[in-house]
Design a protein around this motif. Structure first.
Motif, PDB file in Angstrom:
ATOM      1  N   TYR A   1       0.831  -1.206   0.000  1.00  0.00           N
ATOM      2  CA  TYR A   1       0.000   0.000   0.000  1.00  0.00           C
ATOM      3  C   TYR A   1       0.869   1.261   0.000  1.00  0.00           C
ATOM      4  N   LYS A   2       1.918   1.262   0.837  1.00  0.00           N
ATOM      5  CA  LYS A   2       2.827   2.408   0.895  1.00  0.00           C
ATOM      6  C   LYS A   2       3.518   2.628  -0.451  1.00  0.00           C
ATOM      7  N   LEU A   3       3.871   1.519  -1.110  1.00  0.00           N
ATOM      8  CA  LEU A   3       4.508   1.617  -2.426  1.00  0.00           C
ATOM      9  C   LEU A   3       3.564   2.264  -3.439  1.00  0.00           C
ATOM     10  N   ILE A   4       2.295   1.864  -3.402  1.00  0.00           N
ATOM     11  CA  ILE A   4       1.315   2.381  -4.356  1.00  0.00           C
ATOM     12  C   ILE A   4       1.092   3.878  -4.170  1.00  0.00           C
ATOM     13  N   ILE A   5       0.909   4.314  -2.917  1.00  0.00           N
ATOM     14  CA  ILE A   5       0.608   5.731  -2.691  1.00  0.00           C
ATOM     15  C   ILE A   5       1.822   6.629  -2.869  1.00  0.00           C
ATOM     16  N   SER A   6       3.025   6.025  -2.956  1.00  0.00           N
ATOM     17  CA  SER A   6       4.229   6.831  -3.158  1.00  0.00           C
ATOM     18  C   SER A   6       4.681   6.841  -4.617  1.00  0.00           C
ATOM     19  N   MET A   7       3.891   6.215  -5.509  1.00  0.00           N
ATOM     20  CA  MET A   7       4.264   6.162  -6.923  1.00  0.00           C
ATOM     21  C   MET A   7       4.251   7.554  -7.538  1.00  0.00           C
ATOM     22  N   PRO A   8       5.109   7.797  -8.553  1.00  0.00           N
ATOM     23  CA  PRO A   8       5.158   9.123  -9.180  1.00  0.00           C
ATOM     24  C   PRO A   8       3.902   9.454  -9.983  1.00  0.00           C
ATOM     25  N   MET A   9       3.184   8.412 -10.466  1.00  0.00           N
ATOM     26  CA  MET A   9       1.944   8.661 -11.186  1.00  0.00           C
ATOM     27  C   MET A   9       0.762   8.189 -10.356  1.00  0.00           C
ATOM     28  N   LYS A  10      -0.407   8.731 -10.659  1.00  0.00           N
ATOM     29  CA  LYS A  10      -1.600   8.372  -9.890  1.00  0.00           C
ATOM     30  C   LYS A  10      -2.030   6.953 -10.222  1.00  0.00           C
ATOM     31  N   PRO A  11      -2.143   6.065  -9.226  1.00  0.00           N
ATOM     32  CA  PRO A  11      -2.542   4.682  -9.508  1.00  0.00           C
ATOM     33  C   PRO A  11      -3.961   4.612 -10.053  1.00  0.00           C
ATOM     34  N   ASN A  12      -4.171   3.744 -11.053  1.00  0.00           N
ATOM     35  CA  ASN A  12      -5.513   3.609 -11.618  1.00  0.00           C
ATOM     36  C   ASN A  12      -6.264   2.461 -10.954  1.00  0.00           C
ATOM     37  N   SER A  13      -7.464   2.189 -11.445  1.00  0.00           N
ATOM     38  CA  SER A  13      -8.311   1.179 -10.813  1.00  0.00           C
ATOM     39  C   SER A  13      -7.718  -0.211 -10.911  1.00  0.00           C
ATOM     40  N   GLY A  14      -6.909  -0.467 -11.978  1.00  0.00           N
ATOM     41  CA  GLY A  14      -6.274  -1.774 -12.117  1.00  0.00           C
ATOM     42  C   GLY A  14      -5.288  -2.056 -10.996  1.00  0.00           C
ATOM     43  N   VAL A  15      -4.546  -1.030 -10.592  1.00  0.00           N
ATOM     44  CA  VAL A  15      -3.578  -1.177  -9.508  1.00  0.00           C
ATOM     45  C   VAL A  15      -4.298  -1.418  -8.184  1.00  0.00           C
ATOM     46  N   TRP A  16      -5.324  -0.596  -7.919  1.00  0.00           N
ATOM     47  CA  TRP A  16      -6.088  -0.790  -6.676  1.00  0.00           C
ATOM     48  C   TRP A  16      -6.798  -2.135  -6.675  1.00  0.00           C
ATOM     49  N   GLY A  17      -7.237  -2.561  -7.866  1.00  0.00           N
ATOM     50  CA  GLY A  17      -7.894  -3.865  -7.960  1.00  0.00           C
ATOM     51  C   GLY A  17      -6.955  -5.013  -7.632  1.00  0.00           C
ATOM     52  N   ALA A  18      -5.683  -4.884  -8.081  1.00  0.00           N
ATOM     53  CA  ALA A  18      -4.691  -5.915  -7.761  1.00  0.00           C
ATOM     54  C   ALA A  18      -4.437  -5.979  -6.257  1.00  0.00           C
ATOM     55  N   LEU A  19      -4.356  -4.792  -5.615  1.00  0.00           N
ATOM     56  CA  LEU A  19      -4.164  -4.759  -4.159  1.00  0.00           C
ATOM     57  C   LEU A  19      -5.368  -5.374  -3.447  1.00  0.00           C
ATOM     58  N   MET A  20      -6.555  -5.073  -3.951  1.00  0.00           N
ATOM     59  CA  MET A  20      -7.757  -5.613  -3.328  1.00  0.00           C
ATOM     60  C   MET A  20      -7.801  -7.139  -3.455  1.00  0.00           C
ATOM     61  N   GLY A  21      -7.342  -7.649  -4.625  1.00  0.00           N
ATOM     62  CA  GLY A  21      -7.270  -9.101  -4.796  1.00  0.00           C
ATOM     63  C   GLY A  21      -6.323  -9.730  -3.794  1.00  0.00           C
ATOM     64  N   ALA A  22      -5.189  -9.052  -3.545  1.00  0.00           N
ATOM     65  CA  ALA A  22      -4.233  -9.571  -2.562  1.00  0.00           C
ATOM     66  C   ALA A  22      -4.825  -9.526  -1.155  1.00  0.00           C
ATOM     67  N   CYS A  23      -5.591  -8.455  -0.872  1.00  0.00           N
ATOM     68  CA  CYS A  23      -6.237  -8.345   0.446  1.00  0.00           C
ATOM     69  C   CYS A  23      -7.244  -9.478   0.640  1.00  0.00           C
ATOM     70  N   LYS A  24      -7.955  -9.802  -0.436  1.00  0.00           N
ATOM     71  CA  LYS A  24      -8.920 -10.901  -0.345  1.00  0.00           C
ATOM     72  C   LYS A  24      -8.215 -12.218  -0.089  1.00  0.00           C
ATOM     73  N   LYS A  25      -7.076 -12.412  -0.786  1.00  0.00           N
ATOM     74  CA  LYS A  25      -6.320 -13.654  -0.640  1.00  0.00           C
ATOM     75  C   LYS A  25      -5.766 -13.811   0.778  1.00  0.00           C
ATOM     76  N   HIS A  26      -5.331 -12.683   1.381  1.00  0.00           N
ATOM     77  CA  HIS A  26      -4.713 -12.730   2.709  1.00  0.00           C
ATOM     78  C   HIS A  26      -5.664 -12.269   3.813  1.00  0.00           C
ATOM     79  N   ASN A  27      -6.936 -12.102   3.438  1.00  0.00           N
ATOM     80  CA  ASN A  27      -7.995 -11.805   4.414  1.00  0.00           C
ATOM     81  C   ASN A  27      -7.745 -10.504   5.195  1.00  0.00           C
ATOM     82  N   ASN A  28      -7.204  -9.501   4.481  1.00  0.00           N
ATOM     83  CA  ASN A  28      -7.000  -8.185   5.104  1.00  0.00           C
ATOM     84  C   ASN A  28      -8.177  -7.298   4.692  1.00  0.00           C
TER      85      ASN A  28
END
Length: 590
Positions: free
Chosen positions: A373-400
């Motif tokens: 999450y820290k890596l995503i919000i510190s990126m030089p460009m604004k993350p799009n829905s695909g990036v947030w979707g990938a993080l959400m998939g990881a959260c689902k996998k790890h139950n966060n």
């Protein structure tokens, strides 16, 4: 309302008030010097060049001032050129004042004035100027007047006003002008009135290339790709030679239809006519093959492009990314830079998506989600829905759940009306056994009037696209498909992959009913049909899904690929999933 617009023009469309005033001369950026020319023509030519290439308002005003001192506004239509320059730069008041200074405003002047507003999508001032022309001068409108008016109506989706102008066109017998008929086709088509567009097209005695391009494009762009392809075939039979615009639209139709065979036919046409060397078409073709599941074909097309530009490199990089080939995407990026082609923000966005699709963010794969999450919000460009979707998939996998909700909120900020975002959160809650929260998300969708698009899956066979929806019983081979699916479900469940009924989004309490519902999802029906009708075991099954694939269907496809020894490719709304030997290219992050 539209019918009264010009009838009561004096009351409703107040003429533009052109106050006569002198422009202050603000010289800057070294405006052109109007001396040292051997004759008037060369001086006028230099001034026109300076005006048309002018990029700043101060420079434009300076040229205006010098023209007033040294030339006449009527020379080479310099006055009209200045009006157009002011409008192009967005300075409406300067343009109106300049227009008022013109000594002899003829039809060309008025048409140029109206066109300037039209190019800016300023329908109100287009109509004001048209009203002023009719009321103050009595000058008769021609094609050059009507085309920008209709174009402004199209840009602003003002079909009611456009319909009235259509009536004006009929009244004055101008519909036979081909340019006018073409822009009307475009207006009606882009407003969703395809019957009106088709009626106008059929009434044209001899449609030209622009006519064909317009009727093809409006059908493809409004969700009617089959009809668009039909018009393309008719144009070929009529002896029309397609141009780049025709073929780009046709490639879009192939993508919408999900037809690889049709794409290959278009590719063959490009090759025969030598148009495969056209960089724009080649780039469109490689993107098309990628979206149809044939990454190998995309690679071949790219390898034949002699000097790929930034768009072509980015398209190839994006193709690797959407197929979960993150390492190949990074390699392509490095080659692009090595070849001296400068990447832009689009390139970086696709590179980031490629890494997230392939699970290359090590923090996310190891379950260190806060670091990801820290890596995503510190990126030089604004993350799009695909990036947030990938993080959400990881959260689902790890139950966060907490961080998953944060990812959802960011997705929602970017795409507030996309039902898939809500369904992803609902699925995450369901996976965690939080049925109440999952139900609340679906309630939120209803409250916000978010329309849930019905899930469907398509597969090509026998020169046809076969479409399935959940629980579908309309297919001619329905009995055989149901029998095959029942056999597959028995094998999959027998292998230990139990039904994940938490992905059933309907409020159903009976577990047997829930399992029956999830066993008949559209992806499973398409897989059963594909295995039933395809004899070539070496050919992958390519399925297109209009929504994100659910967790149960994802697991089902993995197990089937292992049990049946078949590669299965499913393209959902976000990416491709290549299932082979019991695993998926997304590594369970999607």
């Amino acid at each position: 309302m539209a019918a009264s617009i010009f009838r009561n023009a004096g009351q409703i469309l107040l003429p533009v008030k052109f106050a006569i005033s002198r422009r202050l001369c603000l010289a800057s950026q070294s405006p052109p010097q109007l001396h040292g020319f051997s004759n008037l023509d060369s001086l006028v030519s230099a001034v026109i060049t300076a005006v048309t290439s002018c990029a700043s308002i101060s420079n434009c005003r300076s040229i205006h001032c010098k023209v007033m001192k040294s030339l006449s506004f009527s020379h080479g239509f310099i006055g009209d050129q200045l009006v157009s320059a002011y409008l192009r730069l967005g300075f409406t008041k300067d343009a109106c004042n300049m227009f008022d200074e013109l000594p002899d405003r003829d039809l060309v002047s008025w048409n140029s004035f109206i066109s300037g507003f039209s190019r800016r999508g300023d329908l109100s001032n287009c109509l004001n100027a048209f009203s002023a022309m009719k009321l103050e001068t009595g000058v008769e409108a021609n094609e050059g007047t009507i085309v920008p008016l209709i174009s402004a109506c199209t840009e602003t989706r003002a079909l009611d006003i456009g319909t009235y102008i259509h009536g004006f066109i009929l009244k004055f017998g101008m519909l036979l002008e081909l340019r006018i008929a073409n822009v009307l086709i475009n207006m009606y088509g882009k407003s969703g009135y395809l019957d009106g567009a088709s009626g106008l097209f059929e009434a044209i005695p001899i449609p030209n290339l622009v006519s064909w391009n317009s009727i093809i494009a409006v059908h493809v762009q409004t969700g009617k790709p089959e009809e668009g392809i039909g018009y393309f075939i008719r144009s070929r039979r009529a002896g029309i030679k397609p141009d780049q615009a025709t073929l780009i639209t046709t490639l879009e139709a192939c993508e919408e239809l999900g037809s690889a065979k049709l794409a290959e036919a278009i590719h063959g046409f490009l090759f025969i006519t030598g148009l495969d060397s056209n960089l724009t078409l080649a780039t469109g073709l490689l993107s098309l093959y990628s979206k149809l599941g044939s990454l190998v074909a995309s690679q071949k097309v790219f390898s034949h492009i002699r000097n790929p530009d930034s768009i072509a490199w980015t398209a190839m990089l994006a193709s690797y990314g959407v197929h979960g080939k993150g390492k190949e995407a990074v390699k392509t990026f490095n080659l692009m830079v090595k070849e001296g082609v400068a990447p832009d923000h689009v390139t970086f966005t696709h590179l980031l998506n490629a890494c997230s699709h392939a699970g290359l963010l090590k923090e996310g794969r190891a379950g260190l989600l806060s670091d990801a999450y820290k890596l995503i919000i510190s990126m030089p460009m604004k993350p799009n829905s695909g990036v947030w979707g990938a993080l959400m998939g990881a959260c689902k996998k790890h139950n966060n759940i907490e961080l998953g909700k944060e990812a959802f909120d960011n997705m929602l900020a970017l795409e507030p009306l996309d039902s898939r975002n809500y369904l992803s959160l609902s699925n995450m809650y369901s996976s965690a056994g939080l049925r109440k929260e999952s139900s609340e998300v679906r309630g939120l969708m209803k409250k916000r009037s978010v329309i849930r698009i019905p899930g469907s899956s398509c597969i090509e066979h026998g020169k046809r696209i076969h479409r399935f929806v959940s629980g579908d019983r309309s297919h001619p081979l329905e009995e055989e498909i149901s029998k095959k699916l029942e056999e597959l479900v028995k094998k999959v469940r027998g292998s230990g992959a139990w039904a994940r009924t938490e992905f059933v989004l309907q409020d159903v309490d009976d577990e047997e009913v829930r399992e029956d519902m999830i066993n008949k999802h559209s992806e499973k029906l398409a897989i059963a049909f594909g295995l039933m009708v395809s004899a070539n075991l070496r050919m992958p099954l390519v399925i297109t899904k209009n929504l994100r694939i659910c967790g149960d269907c994802h697991e089902f496809a993995k197990v089937v690929s292992r049990l049946e020894g078949r590669e299965i490719i499913i393209r959902d709304k976000k990416r491709f999933h290549h299932f082979s030997n019991g695993s998926c290219s997304c590594r369970d992050y999607w």
